[in-house]
Write a protein that holds these residues in place. Structure first.
Motif, PDB file in Angstrom:
ATOM      1  N   UNK A  38      39.613   9.974 -10.835  1.00  0.00           N
ATOM      2  CA  UNK A  38      38.999   9.765  -9.530  1.00  0.00           C
ATOM      3  C   UNK A  38      39.458   8.460  -8.904  1.00  0.00           C
ATOM      4  N   UNK A  39      39.549   7.401  -9.709  1.00  0.00           N
ATOM      5  CA  UNK A  39      40.017   6.117  -9.191  1.00  0.00           C
ATOM      6  C   UNK A  39      41.443   6.209  -8.650  1.00  0.00           C
ATOM      7  N   UNK A  40      42.234   7.112  -9.253  1.00  0.00           N
ATOM      8  CA  UNK A  40      43.606   7.309  -8.790  1.00  0.00           C
ATOM      9  C   UNK A  40      43.694   8.381  -7.698  1.00  0.00           C
ATOM     10  N   UNK A  41      42.497   8.873  -7.273  1.00  0.00           N
ATOM     11  CA  UNK A  41      42.385   9.876  -6.200  1.00  0.00           C
ATOM     12  C   UNK A  41      43.066  11.201  -6.568  1.00  0.00           C
ATOM     13  N   UNK A  42      43.108  11.523  -7.857  1.00  0.00           N
ATOM     14  CA  UNK A  42      43.662  12.809  -8.321  1.00  0.00           C
ATOM     15  C   UNK A  42      42.511  13.806  -8.440  1.00  0.00           C
ATOM     16  N   UNK A  43      41.931  14.184  -7.291  1.00  0.00           N
ATOM     17  CA  UNK A  43      40.685  14.946  -7.304  1.00  0.00           C
ATOM     18  C   UNK A  43      40.847  16.363  -7.855  1.00  0.00           C
TER      19      UNK A  43
END
Length: 531
Positions: free
Chosen positions: A175-180
């Motif tokens: 999530x922090x890397x925006x890999x949702x």
């Protein structure tokens, strides 16, 4: 049932019961002269007390356990003791000492081929890197932990809890890397492999929190809200586990962002009680930040100003506490010196990241070194994903006059207040730092001009609302104000240096100063908020 087995059985489910059993084992050990039982009792008394929120008391018991363990060669106990001490120092914010203890635990775990503990330690080090904002290294440690967990059996209660915790940490990293999409697929797969009926209420809270955050980040606000409501219901009977403080905090923050403030009051009160019970100012200040957000949204100016003042007080206290922690930690570092001398593989896991201080001593925000380091990682990520990149700078209007008028002590206090407002306003969306003197900088990737404009508007308004007195201000007003400049690069470009972006942002700041100060400029667009 054997008291040691009872302790492990209730360790995660009921800390108070665990503590009581430890007291019985301690008495039994003293009567029989069994040092192993005495050390075991102290070890898990510390663990239980920490779960109930008292870190100082926990460390006292753990150090008593460690002394007996070293005298008698109880190394397999000692590795667990070191791991738990590492968790406590991580929670207290001393990431360096936390890593030292994890290293000591890892050396023993390798020596005795304890795969389970190695998996836990890799997971815990991943959490430390997450706290430091280094999600790339955090992901690597979570992967290592996963590899080790796959080598062992799931039957052990302690290991099962660690496995679920690891899975959720991996999801947080995605999530922090925006890999949702990847996070959703992974989380769904985890839930297929875990027996949901065996989950404790606390585990259900963590899982629901993970889904709630995911739904919010992907724009599924109705699902996010429904999940938050379920968590609030679970929280009513589970507000005593300090390990879940951050999960509860994130849920309240989520509800505030969705303008569902009426659902936050009960859990916010519980969070406040947890923070007071734990006696950790870093938790108190997080509760304070939530109250500031609520009062700001509700337009309750008096309460807002009152919480800002508390925020400043806590910030000053945290700086003092940080110095005290450093002093008190010296003896504990000395305890580890013999482990370090025995094996010089300390840097194997790239732990030197924590060796240098990255925090500005006066204000508590990142310093220039930390900002430069994070730029390197953040810009590479934006470059790989063809995202926008924002760089900004601001300073305090007429700050030299302020210093000359009130003196450096008042000047330092003013800088601390501005830094506190900056941290509150950025709320984790922007990486912020003190660049030098009265200059502060901020940056973010994958942000729109609208989001940057909203951030700067609120920052300037929040500084005004703080009403920091400045009677001798040359422009005729009597309150401290700031001026800011920012640049948004529509596509991160190979070869772009930090200084290139800062130079452009500084040019925007200069133009704001020339136009009258107390405003901001982004790229070639000028915005002045209503005074």
């Amino acid at each position: 049932m054997d008291k040691r087995k009872e302790i492990i059985k209730y360790r995660f489910a009921d800390p108070q019961r665990t503590y009581n059993i430890c007291c019985e084992l301690l008495e039994q050990g003293k009567q029989s002269g069994n040092d192993y039982d005495i050390a075991y009792a102290y070890l898990y008394m510390g663990d239980a007390v920490f779960a109930m929120g008292n870190a100082d008391e926990a460390l006292k018991y753990l150090m008593m356990a460690e002394k007996i363990q070293k005298q008698n060669g109880f190394d397999e106990q000692r590795m667990t003791t070191y791991n738990i001490i590492g968790v406590i120092y991580s929670d207290m914010g001393d990431l360096q000492l936390s890593l030292d203890y994890y290293h000591a635990a890892m050396e023993l775990a390798r020596k005795y081929s304890n795969i389970e503990l190695q998996a836990m330690i890799y997971n815990n080090v991943g959490v430390v890197f997450t706290y430091a904002g280094d999600y790339v290294n955090a992901s690597e440690y979570f992967k290592k932990s996963h590899e080790f967990l796959n080598q062992v059996n799931d039957g052990d209660n302690e290991l099962s809890c660690s496995r679920l915790s690891l899975y959720l940490n991996i999801c947080e990293g995605l999530q922090n890397k925006k890999c949702y999409a990847e996070e959703k697929a992974y989380l769904d797969e985890v839930m297929k492999t875990i027996d949901k009926d065996t989950l404790t209420p606390l585990e259900r809270i963590r899982v629901s929190h993970a889904y709630g955050m995911l739904y919010y980040e992907t724009g599924e606000y109705e699902k996010a809200f429904d999940t938050c409501v379920k968590v609030v219901a679970l929280c009513e009977n589970n507000m005593n586990d300090i390990d879940l403080f951050d999960d509860y905090w994130d849920i309240v923050k989520l509800l505030i962002n969705m303008d569902k403030i009426e659902y936050t009051y009960g859990i916010l009160e519980g969070l406040s009680n947890m923070a007071e019970k734990s006696d950790i100012d870093r938790k108190r200040i997080k509760v304070c930040r939530l109250r500031i957000q609520i009062y700001e949204k509700n337009g309750e100016k008096e309460k807002y100003a009152q919480q800002l003042r508390r925020y400043y007080q806590l910030s000053e206290r945290i700086n003092t506490e940080r110095n005290n922690i450093i002093i008190s930690a010296i003896d504990n570092r000395c305890r580890l010196e013999d482990e370090r001398k025995n094996n010089r593989r300390l840097n194997e896991d790239n732990l030197k990241l924590m060796r240098e201080s990255e925090v500005d001593e006066l204000t508590g925000v990142y310093n220039r070194l930390a900002f430069r380091r994070r730029y390197d990682r953040m810009y590479r990520y934006a470059l790989r994903n063809a995202q926008t990149y924002c760089m900004g700078i601001f300073d305090i209007d007429f700050f030299k006059v302020y210093n000359d008028s009130y003196g450096h002590i008042r000047g330092d206090k003013c800088l601390m207040q501005i830094a506190a407002i900056l941290m509150h306003t950025s709320d984790g969306d922007f990486c912020v730092a003190r660049y030098g003197g009265d200059e502060f900088v901020f940056m973010a990737y994958d942000v729109s001009e609208e989001k940057v404009r909203d951030f700067l508007h609120r920052l300037i308004e929040n500084v005004r609302n703080a009403a920091i007195e400045f009677d001798s201000k040359p422009d005729g007003t009597d309150k401290v104000t700031i001026s800011a400049g920012a640049v948004i690069q529509q596509h991160a470009t190979e070869g772009t240096r930090l200084t290139d972006l800062l130079k452009q942002a500084d040019k925007m700041l200069y133009e704001v100063k020339q136009a009258g100060k107390d405003g901001y400029k982004i790229s070639e667009l000028v915005y002045f908020t209503e005074k």
